[in-house]
Design a protein around this motif. Structure first.
Motif, mmCIF file in Angstrom:
data_model
loop_
_atom_site.group_PDB
_atom_site.id
_atom_site.type_symbol
_atom_site.label_atom_id
_atom_site.label_comp_id
_atom_site.label_asym_id
_atom_site.label_seq_id
_atom_site.Cartn_x
_atom_site.Cartn_y
_atom_site.Cartn_z
ATOM 1 N N GLU A 278 0.898 -1.189 0.236
ATOM 2 C CA GLU A 278 -0.071 0.054 0.001
ATOM 3 C C GLU A 278 0.922 1.285 -0.059
ATOM 4 O O GLU A 278 1.815 1.420 1.043
ATOM 5 C CB GLU A 278 -0.760 -0.185 1.264
ATOM 6 N N ILE A 279 0.793 2.231 -1.070
ATOM 7 C CA ILE A 279 1.552 3.245 -1.330
ATOM 8 C C ILE A 279 0.896 4.329 -1.423
ATOM 9 O O ILE A 279 0.046 4.494 -2.181
ATOM 10 C CB ILE A 279 2.643 3.099 -2.689
ATOM 11 N N ASN A 280 0.842 5.212 -0.253
ATOM 12 C CA ASN A 280 -0.078 6.475 -0.209
ATOM 13 C C ASN A 280 0.786 7.311 -1.371
ATOM 14 O O ASN A 280 1.770 7.908 -1.370
ATOM 15 C CB ASN A 280 -0.016 7.068 1.140
ATOM 16 N N SER A 281 -0.181 7.898 -2.234
ATOM 17 C CA SER A 281 0.325 9.127 -3.348
ATOM 18 C C SER A 281 0.352 10.370 -2.729
ATOM 19 O O SER A 281 -0.572 10.789 -1.847
ATOM 20 C CB SER A 281 -0.463 9.054 -4.403
ATOM 21 N N PRO A 282 1.421 11.115 -3.094
ATOM 22 C CA PRO A 282 1.422 12.541 -2.647
ATOM 23 C C PRO A 282 0.385 13.389 -3.165
ATOM 24 O O PRO A 282 -0.206 13.278 -4.404
ATOM 25 C CB PRO A 282 2.760 12.865 -3.501
ATOM 26 N N GLN B 114 4.762 1.820 8.111
ATOM 27 C CA GLN B 114 4.712 2.714 6.942
ATOM 28 C C GLN B 114 6.417 3.169 6.667
ATOM 29 O O GLN B 114 6.870 3.837 7.767
ATOM 30 C CB GLN B 114 3.915 3.836 6.949
ATOM 31 N N THR B 115 6.783 3.191 5.812
ATOM 32 C CA THR B 115 8.268 3.731 5.494
ATOM 33 C C THR B 115 8.235 5.014 4.271
ATOM 34 O O THR B 115 7.488 4.618 3.422
ATOM 35 C CB THR B 115 9.176 2.679 4.828
ATOM 36 N N PRO B 116 8.724 6.077 4.618
ATOM 37 C CA PRO B 116 8.565 7.248 3.673
ATOM 38 C C PRO B 116 9.804 7.286 2.617
ATOM 39 O O PRO B 116 10.989 6.607 2.886
ATOM 40 C CB PRO B 116 8.605 8.501 4.588
ATOM 41 N N ARG C 91 3.948 0.480 2.967
ATOM 42 C CA ARG C 91 3.786 -0.652 3.631
ATOM 43 C C ARG C 91 3.586 -1.943 2.925
ATOM 44 O O ARG C 91 3.103 -1.811 1.865
ATOM 45 C CB ARG C 91 2.945 -0.330 4.933
ATOM 46 N N ALA C 92 4.165 -2.992 3.436
ATOM 47 C CA ALA C 92 3.824 -4.180 3.249
ATOM 48 C C ALA C 92 2.487 -5.266 3.897
ATOM 49 O O ALA C 92 2.783 -4.818 5.079
ATOM 50 C CB ALA C 92 5.128 -5.136 3.012
ATOM 51 N N ILE C 93 1.982 -5.903 3.065
ATOM 52 C CA ILE C 93 0.849 -6.710 3.573
ATOM 53 C C ILE C 93 0.961 -7.955 3.167
ATOM 54 O O ILE C 93 1.010 -8.337 2.023
ATOM 55 C CB ILE C 93 -0.516 -6.066 3.239
#
Length: 233
Positions: A75-79, A143-145, A127-129
């Motif tokens: 899961e990658i939060n977009s800017p 989560q890792t930025p 983050r990995a799931i």
């Protein structure tokens, strides 16, 4: 009364121990992620290390049939958007053929940009799931930025793409000459400044690759284009 108090304290203590043991038993897989650098050039491959430790007491196999078809996704939060980065392929990163014995930790490296659209400039978090038919719940990492940056252009040149006929001689043809743009960029990975080479045209980016540490203007790379449109650095 004193005996009652001792019994009550013992009951509370045993309940606390039972809670801790239950919590530990529920964490059947531990996941952690490590990004290779804090900042990436736009279109640069983004590599992520995922470490899994198996606490389930049973081997976890990732196979073809439904009973063993575990899945690792990101899961990658977009800017600047309240949504996740788009998945580019129909499948998540493959874990087929992996067997994780009980008590063992293994580390895997994935090119995240091969699966997700992370080309937009800005700040991301990932983050990995992990899910598996043998596990009662999904397990996720923290989560890792990371950040996708534009970089500073130090040098660039547009060149024509040579064409050859079957006899290996130059053939100008009747069509328009295709072009490529070579660019030397500099950017901070979060640990050091690097030079990178980008090759692109108006429609595609063909390559983005780090080539050397940036040691300052006095030691900047010297570039020249030869008669075959090859870049010499």
């Amino acid at each position: 009364m004193r005996g009652f108090r001792i019994a009550a304290v013992s009951t509370i203590f045993l309940s606390a121990v039972f809670f801790l043991l239950s919590f530990g038993a529920s964490a059947q897989v531990a996941l952690s992620v490590e990004i290779s650098q804090l900042n990436y050039l736009q279109y640069e491959p983004i590599y992520l290390r995922v470490t899994m430790r198996n606490y389930s007491g049973h081997p976890l196999a990732f196979g073809e049939n439904e009973g063993l078809r575990g899945q690792l996704r990101f899961e990658i939060n977009s800017p600047g958007r309240n949504q996740y980065a788009q998945l580019l392929t129909k499948e998540y990163p493959s874990m087929r053929g992996v067997i994780l014995p009980p008590g063992v930790a293994r580390t895997f490296t994935f090119n995240v940009s091969a699966y997700y659209n992370v080309k937009q400039l800005g700040h991301y978090s990932i983050r990995a799931i992990l899910s598996h038919p043998q596990l009662k719940a999904e397990y996720e990492s923290k989560q890792t930025p990371f950040t996708v940056v534009k970089g500073l252009t130090l040098w660039e040149s547009v060149v024509g793409v040579p064409k050859f006929d079957q006899k290996n001689s130059r053939n100008p043809g009747n069509g328009k000459i295709e072009t490529r743009k070579y660019s030397i960029l500099t950017y901070n990975t979060g640990k050091a400044f690097f030079h990178a080479l980008m090759i692109e045209d108006k429609e595609h980016v063909y390559m983005v690759k780090k080539i050397a540490l940036d040691l300052g203007r006095n030691l900047a790379p010297h570039c020249a284009i030869d008669d075959m449109s090859r870049l010499n650095i």
